[in-house]
Write an enzyme that holds these catalytic residues in place. Structure first.
Site, PDB file in Angstrom:
ATOM      1  N   GLY A  45      95.456  38.254  12.381  1.00  0.00           N
ATOM      2  CA  GLY A  45      94.304  38.791  13.095  1.00  0.00           C
ATOM      3  C   GLY A  45      93.587  37.686  13.846  1.00  0.00           C
ATOM      4  O   GLY A  45      93.583  36.535  13.409  1.00  0.00           O
ATOM      5  N   GLN A  50      87.081  33.588  18.464  1.00  0.00           N
ATOM      6  CA  GLN A  50      87.853  32.475  17.897  1.00  0.00           C
ATOM      7  C   GLN A  50      88.583  31.675  18.981  1.00  0.00           C
ATOM      8  O   GLN A  50      89.107  30.593  18.697  1.00  0.00           O
ATOM      9  CB  GLN A  50      88.870  32.989  16.870  1.00  0.00           C
ATOM     10  N   CYS A  95      91.747  32.132   7.375  1.00  0.00           N
ATOM     11  CA  CYS A  95      91.257  32.344   8.736  1.00  0.00           C
ATOM     12  C   CYS A  95      91.770  31.225   9.622  1.00  0.00           C
ATOM     13  O   CYS A  95      91.715  30.056   9.234  1.00  0.00           O
ATOM     14  CB  CYS A  95      89.722  32.355   8.725  1.00  0.00           C
ATOM     15  N   LEU A  96      92.240  31.571  10.800  1.00  0.00           N
ATOM     16  CA  LEU A  96      92.752  30.541  11.712  1.00  0.00           C
ATOM     17  C   LEU A  96      91.655  29.558  12.123  1.00  0.00           C
ATOM     18  O   LEU A  96      91.957  28.442  12.511  1.00  0.00           O
ATOM     19  CB  LEU A  96      93.377  31.202  12.949  1.00  0.00           C
ATOM     20  N   HIS A 137      87.579  41.661   8.247  1.00  0.00           N
ATOM     21  CA  HIS A 137      87.491  40.212   8.471  1.00  0.00           C
ATOM     22  C   HIS A 137      87.256  39.925   9.960  1.00  0.00           C
ATOM     23  O   HIS A 137      86.375  39.143  10.324  1.00  0.00           O
ATOM     24  CB  HIS A 137      88.789  39.545   7.985  1.00  0.00           C
ATOM     25  N   GLU A 138      88.041  40.585  10.823  1.00  0.00           N
ATOM     26  CA  GLU A 138      87.923  40.326  12.267  1.00  0.00           C
ATOM     27  C   GLU A 138      86.625  40.893  12.830  1.00  0.00           C
ATOM     28  O   GLU A 138      86.003  40.282  13.704  1.00  0.00           O
ATOM     29  CB  GLU A 138      89.132  40.903  13.022  1.00  0.00           C
ATOM     30  N   HIS A 141      83.789  38.533  12.490  1.00  0.00           N
ATOM     31  CA  HIS A 141      83.739  37.486  13.524  1.00  0.00           C
ATOM     32  C   HIS A 141      82.874  37.935  14.712  1.00  0.00           C
ATOM     33  O   HIS A 141      82.201  37.116  15.334  1.00  0.00           O
ATOM     34  CB  HIS A 141      85.142  37.173  14.043  1.00  0.00           C
TER      35      HIS A 141
HETATM   36  C1  Y12 Z   1      93.877  39.131   5.053  1.00  0.00           C
HETATM   37  C2  Y12 Z   1      93.164  37.986   5.055  1.00  0.00           C
HETATM   38  C3  Y12 Z   1      92.677  37.469   6.228  1.00  0.00           C
HETATM   39  C4  Y12 Z   1      92.881  38.137   7.401  1.00  0.00           C
HETATM   40  C5  Y12 Z   1      92.306  37.601   8.663  1.00  0.00           C
HETATM   41  C6  Y12 Z   1      93.302  36.953   9.538  1.00  0.00           C
HETATM   42  N1  Y12 Z   1      93.650  35.659   9.052  1.00  0.00           N
HETATM   43  C7  Y12 Z   1      94.710  34.991   9.499  1.00  0.00           C
HETATM   44  O1  Y12 Z   1      95.416  35.492  10.352  1.00  0.00           O
HETATM   45  C8  Y12 Z   1      94.947  33.662   8.930  1.00  0.00           C
HETATM   46  C9  Y12 Z   1      95.951  32.902   9.341  1.00  0.00           C
HETATM   47  C10 Y12 Z   1      96.244  31.557   8.868  1.00  0.00           C
HETATM   48  C11 Y12 Z   1      97.406  30.951   9.344  1.00  0.00           C
HETATM   49  C12 Y12 Z   1      97.746  29.673   8.956  1.00  0.00           C
HETATM   50  O2  Y12 Z   1      98.893  29.059   9.409  1.00  0.00           O
HETATM   51  C13 Y12 Z   1      98.840  28.167  10.459  1.00  0.00           C
HETATM   52  O3  Y12 Z   1      97.789  27.818  10.919  1.00  0.00           O
HETATM   53  C14 Y12 Z   1     100.122  27.692  10.979  1.00  0.00           C
HETATM   54  C15 Y12 Z   1      96.942  28.998   8.069  1.00  0.00           C
HETATM   55  O4  Y12 Z   1      97.480  27.765   7.681  1.00  0.00           O
HETATM   56  C16 Y12 Z   1      96.822  26.616   7.648  1.00  0.00           C
HETATM   57  O5  Y12 Z   1      95.659  26.607   7.755  1.00  0.00           O
HETATM   58  C17 Y12 Z   1      97.611  25.398   7.460  1.00  0.00           C
HETATM   59  C18 Y12 Z   1      95.780  29.579   7.595  1.00  0.00           C
HETATM   60  C19 Y12 Z   1      95.430  30.869   7.999  1.00  0.00           C
HETATM   61  C20 Y12 Z   1      93.585  39.287   7.385  1.00  0.00           C
HETATM   62  C21 Y12 Z   1      94.075  39.790   6.211  1.00  0.00           C
HETATM   63 CO    CO Z   2      89.004  34.719  10.737  1.00  0.00          CO
END
Ligand code: Y12
Ligand code: CO
Length: 173
Positions: A45, A50, A95-96, A137-138, A141
């Site tokens: 997401g 962001q 979270c990214l 979550h989104e 934001h």
């Molecule tokens: C469940 C929980 C949270 C959400 C919101 C959306 N969150 C994400 O999409 C998080 C992504 C994420 C990806 C990562 O990987 C990279 O950055 C390559 C990450 O890894 C690191 O930080 C190293 C952390 C989070 C939706 C549903």
């Molecule tokens: Co987020």
């Protein structure tokens, strides 16, 4: 469009995003540019704020049961509003904009959301489980809220400490 992910503690993430009024090529270009960023960073997401655009727009690609994220799973939500919610679910969120940090957060397990697609069509969708979590979550934001704001006082302190240490390690290589 060249976009970069805004990371905590950047104050930009605290901005309240504005309603989208023009469903034009600029909005389409923004959404099109957000998608590869989200996919290339293993996201599920991403909200426009962001990538530094304070607009009430977000994208989601919830993995299938086999963990795949085909392009057909992409959902774009413009001006989303929760119209119904019930139940509780706890999930370890990430979270990214807050990389490398994951914590349990409690949210509604079942929601109904009304939104517009990129062409301003109105859509009503019912979601549960991970899908419902990701939408909430989104949507947070869009109001300048992060999942770390939902942690208890002691967990938030632990986060601040860990995050400061990570930033220091990053700086010192
Ligand atoms: C469940 C929980 C949270 C959400 C919101 C959306 N969150 C994400 O999409 C998080 C992504 C994420 C990806 C990562 O990987 C990279 O950055 C390559 C990450 O890894 C690191 O930080 C190293 C952390 C989070 C939706 C549903
Ligand atoms: Co987020």
């Amino acid at each position: 469009m060249n976009l970069n992910i805004v990371e905590y503690p950047d104050k930009k993430l605290r901005e309240k995003s504005k309603e989208v009024k023009s469903f034009d090529s600029k909005l389409h270009e923004l959404l099109d540019s957000m998608y590869p960023i989200m996919m290339n960073t293993n996201g599920i997401g991403l909200a426009a704020i962001q990538v530094a655009f304070p607009l009430r727009a977000l994208i989601l690609n919830i993995p299938d049961e086999d963990g795949e994220q085909p392009d057909e799973n992409l959902i774009e939500m413009i001006n989303p509003v929760l119209s119904n919610y019930s139940g509780e679910i706890v999930y370890q969120e990430g979270c990214l904009s807050v990389p490398k940090f994951y914590e349990d957060v409690k949210r509604y397990s079942n929601i109904t959301v009304n939104y517009q697609d990129r062409d301003a069509n109105t859509i009503t969708l019912e979601a549960e489980g991970l899908f419902a979590i990701a939408i909430q979550h989104e949507m947070d934001h869009l109001d300048g809220l992060l999942f770390i704001d939902k942690l208890s006082y002691s967990r938030r302190k632990k986060f601040e400490k860990e995050y400061k240490r990570m930033q220091k390690d990053k700086k010192n290589g």
